[in-house]
Write a protein that holds these residues in place. Structure first.
Motif, PDB file in Angstrom:
ATOM      1  N   ASP A  84     -47.580 -73.765 -55.075  1.00 39.24           N
ATOM      2  CA  ASP A  84     -48.420 -73.389 -53.932  1.00 39.24           C
ATOM      3  C   ASP A  84     -48.188 -74.322 -52.756  1.00 39.24           C
ATOM      4  O   ASP A  84     -48.234 -73.923 -51.600  1.00 39.24           O
ATOM      5  N   LYS A  85     -47.978 -75.589 -53.094  1.00 34.47           N
ATOM      6  CA  LYS A  85     -47.784 -76.583 -52.031  1.00 34.47           C
ATOM      7  C   LYS A  85     -46.352 -76.559 -51.488  1.00 34.47           C
ATOM      8  O   LYS A  85     -46.124 -76.697 -50.296  1.00 34.47           O
ATOM      9  N   PHE A  86     -45.379 -76.370 -52.391  1.00 41.12           N
ATOM     10  CA  PHE A  86     -43.965 -76.453 -52.013  1.00 41.12           C
ATOM     11  C   PHE A  86     -43.273 -75.098 -52.099  1.00 41.12           C
ATOM     12  O   PHE A  86     -43.679 -74.230 -52.870  1.00 41.12           O
ATOM     13  N   SER A  87     -42.217 -74.940 -51.309  1.00 41.66           N
ATOM     14  CA  SER A  87     -41.211 -73.908 -51.572  1.00 41.66           C
ATOM     15  C   SER A  87     -39.948 -74.669 -51.902  1.00 41.66           C
ATOM     16  O   SER A  87     -39.558 -75.565 -51.153  1.00 41.66           O
ATOM     17  N   ILE A  88     -39.332 -74.318 -53.008  1.00 39.75           N
ATOM     18  CA  ILE A  88     -38.043 -74.942 -53.312  1.00 39.75           C
ATOM     19  C   ILE A  88     -36.952 -73.892 -53.153  1.00 39.75           C
ATOM     20  O   ILE A  88     -37.034 -72.797 -53.702  1.00 39.75           O
ATOM     21  N   VAL A  89     -35.966 -74.239 -52.327  1.00 37.80           N
ATOM     22  CA  VAL A  89     -34.928 -73.273 -51.965  1.00 37.80           C
ATOM     23  C   VAL A  89     -33.569 -73.787 -52.413  1.00 37.80           C
ATOM     24  O   VAL A  89     -33.220 -74.935 -52.148  1.00 37.80           O
ATOM     25  N   LEU A  90     -32.822 -72.933 -53.104  1.00 32.89           N
ATOM     26  CA  LEU A  90     -31.454 -73.297 -53.471  1.00 32.89           C
ATOM     27  C   LEU A  90     -30.487 -72.479 -52.612  1.00 32.89           C
ATOM     28  O   LEU A  90     -30.556 -71.253 -52.597  1.00 32.89           O
ATOM     29  N   ILE A  91     -29.635 -73.169 -51.884  1.00 37.20           N
ATOM     30  CA  ILE A  91     -28.584 -72.500 -51.097  1.00 37.20           C
ATOM     31  C   ILE A  91     -27.279 -72.660 -51.883  1.00 37.20           C
ATOM     32  O   ILE A  91     -26.832 -73.785 -52.128  1.00 37.20           O
ATOM     33  N   HIS A  92     -26.705 -71.535 -52.265  1.00 41.02           N
ATOM     34  CA  HIS A  92     -25.562 -71.567 -53.186  1.00 41.02           C
ATOM     35  C   HIS A  92     -24.223 -71.397 -52.445  1.00 41.02           C
ATOM     36  O   HIS A  92     -23.978 -70.380 -51.822  1.00 41.02           O
ATOM     37  N   VAL A  93     -23.373 -72.397 -52.554  1.00 41.48           N
ATOM     38  CA  VAL A  93     -21.993 -72.412 -52.044  1.00 41.48           C
ATOM     39  C   VAL A  93     -21.882 -71.982 -50.571  1.00 41.48           C
ATOM     40  O   VAL A  93     -21.665 -70.816 -50.249  1.00 41.48           O
ATOM     41  N   ILE A  94     -22.021 -72.962 -49.698  1.00 43.43           N
ATOM     42  CA  ILE A  94     -21.909 -72.718 -48.263  1.00 43.43           C
ATOM     43  C   ILE A  94     -20.457 -72.396 -47.884  1.00 43.43           C
ATOM     44  O   ILE A  94     -20.205 -71.559 -47.037  1.00 43.43           O
ATOM     45  N   ASN A  95     -19.503 -73.039 -48.558  1.00 47.69           N
ATOM     46  CA  ASN A  95     -18.085 -72.858 -48.215  1.00 47.69           C
ATOM     47  C   ASN A  95     -17.344 -72.060 -49.298  1.00 47.69           C
ATOM     48  O   ASN A  95     -16.555 -72.612 -50.058  1.00 47.69           O
ATOM     49  N   GLY A  96     -17.607 -70.765 -49.353  1.00 48.88           N
ATOM     50  CA  GLY A  96     -16.964 -69.910 -50.358  1.00 48.88           C
ATOM     51  C   GLY A  96     -15.451 -69.838 -50.190  1.00 48.88           C
ATOM     52  O   GLY A  96     -14.706 -69.819 -51.159  1.00 48.88           O
ATOM     53  N   TRP A  97     -14.987 -69.832 -48.938  1.00 42.37           N
ATOM     54  CA  TRP A  97     -13.551 -69.774 -48.680  1.00 42.37           C
ATOM     55  C   TRP A  97     -12.851 -70.996 -49.275  1.00 42.37           C
ATOM     56  O   TRP A  97     -11.827 -70.877 -49.949  1.00 42.37           O
ATOM     57  N   GLY A  98     -13.430 -72.161 -49.032  1.00 41.78           N
ATOM     58  CA  GLY A  98     -12.860 -73.397 -49.570  1.00 41.78           C
ATOM     59  C   GLY A  98     -12.871 -73.416 -51.092  1.00 41.78           C
ATOM     60  O   GLY A  98     -11.944 -73.903 -51.721  1.00 41.78           O
ATOM     61  N   MET A  99     -13.931 -72.867 -51.683  1.00 44.14           N
ATOM     62  CA  MET A  99     -14.019 -72.787 -53.145  1.00 44.14           C
ATOM     63  C   MET A  99     -12.853 -71.983 -53.699  1.00 44.14           C
ATOM     64  O   MET A  99     -12.184 -72.380 -54.626  1.00 44.14           O
TER      65      MET A  99
END
Ligand SMILES: [Zn+2]
Length: 371
Positions: A84-99
């Motif tokens: 309720d107090k927090f939102s936890i956000v996961l951002i997955h692989v910003i650089n897909g091209w590099g991967m």
């Protein structure tokens, strides 16, 4: 369950499967981007905690694996009150091209060059004369980009490092530069779509009501891998001096069980140019809310002396190959990968054990702060 993946598609599939039901999933992609960025928001609070992965493609699927481990094993540890107090956000692989292409950077199709996304954030590209300078990089460029040669070049870089370890030239190599498109740690000449997309994600997370922001990027490459003991180091890299309030927050409150590496040179300005953590602090300064940002680094270097030499040599060789032959030589590629994302399964396991320590610290903080 094997949290690691072999390619972007497998990694994204695993992430989406694990994130489904855990929270609100969204996908972001600028038109010119080949690979989308997946994102899951868990909880509904105004205190935002963001964990991003995959800014650097060469660092492989550690960050993705850690996020998958978090989603499948660790979520139940977070109390309802905390969500309720927090939102936890996961951002997955910003650089897909590099991967997919196994490079640290993104290739800039429009302007040419290999761009390190983490030198491209928050830079004012409107006037070339306003771009940050890094004259010390120029001293190192010729030796780094010289013809690949296992013996002569290695010795040359080793000697160069010894000669320039104390005058700031060696350190300046990785700080970022804006004039050699195929040089190391090049920050580009305009904000890349990947970075605009990342900013859009953060802006959406922050909305109008965010009361605070904690952001941690998952990285590899800084620190050690003790192959015999199958153990790695892990650190939280803050971009502020030892006594800065952000450093102290990570050290004493958020991640007390992970060693903190402060940046004592960043007294008046950040040492790294164009990196995400400083960009976020500046971008949301106007909100007058607490903002704490850092990078989590899992070690990969085996030899404390030679590892930096090999890493820089591999990076320079990869560029030499690209410039002269249009593709990266297989051996160069293998060396580069091994330097940043060891194939040893024991490294992969140890890296996840350390990510677990980081996540447990964050979860403990959330639970405590919301009691
Ligand atoms: Zn990195």
């Amino acid at each position: 369950m094997n949290f690691y993946s072999e390619n972007w598609f497998e990694a994204t599939q695993k992430f989406v499967r694990n994130a489904n039901g855990a929270g609100v999933l969204s996908f972001y992609k600028a038109p010119s981007m080949q690979y989308e960025v997946s994102c899951v928001m868990i909880g509904s609070g105004d205190d935002k905690i963001v964990i991003n992965s995959g800014v650097h493609g060469i660092e492989g699927y550690f960050g993705s694996a850690a996020q998958n481990m978090f989603l499948s094993n660790m979520l139940p540890k977070i109390s309802e009150k905390a969500l309720d107090k927090f939102s936890i956000v996961l951002i997955h692989v910003i650089n897909g091209w590099g991967m997919q292409n196994r490079t640290r950077e993104v290739f800039d199709k429009k302007n040419g060059g290999l761009i390190d996304l983490n030198r491209n954030f928050g830079i004012d590209f409107s006037k070339p004369e306003n771009l940050p300078g890094n004259p010390k990089y120029a001293i190192a460029h010729p030796v780094l980009l010289s013809k690949p040669d296992k013996i002569i070049k290695k010795e040359a870089i080793k000697n160069f490092r010894q000669k320039h370890l104390k005058d700031g030239v060696w350190a300046a190599i990785s700080n970022g530069q804006y004039y050699e498109p195929y040089g190391l740690f090049y920050g580009g000449c305009e904000t890349l779509p990947e970075n605009k997309t990342t900013m859009r994600i953060y802006d959406d997370i922050m909305g109008n009501n965010a009361k605070s922001l904690i952001s941690v990027g998952l990285h590899t490459g800084l620190g050690r891998f003790y192959r015999k003991r199958a153990e790695v180091t892990s650190t939280v890299l803050v971009s502020h001096p030892e006594t800065h309030k952000n450093t102290l927050f990570f050290k004493n409150t958020l991640t007390p069980n992970v060693p903190i590496v402060p940046d004592n040179d960043a007294v008046n300005a950040p040492t790294l140019l164009g990196d995400l953590v400083d960009c976020l602090e500046n971008r949301y300064k106007f909100k007058n809310i607490p903002i704490y940002t850092a990078d989590f680094e899992v070690g990969t270097g085996e030899f404390p002396i030679m590892s930096p030499v090999y890493k820089r040599m591999d990076m320079g060789d990869a560029r030499y190959d690209l410039l002269h032959y249009g593709e990266i030589n297989h051996e160069t590629w293998a060396n580069l990968t091994e330097s940043w994302y060891p194939s040893d399964k024991r490294w992969k396991d140890a890296a996840l054990r350390h990510a677990e320590v980081l996540f447990n610290d964050i979860i403990n903080y959330m639970n405590k702060a919301s009691r």
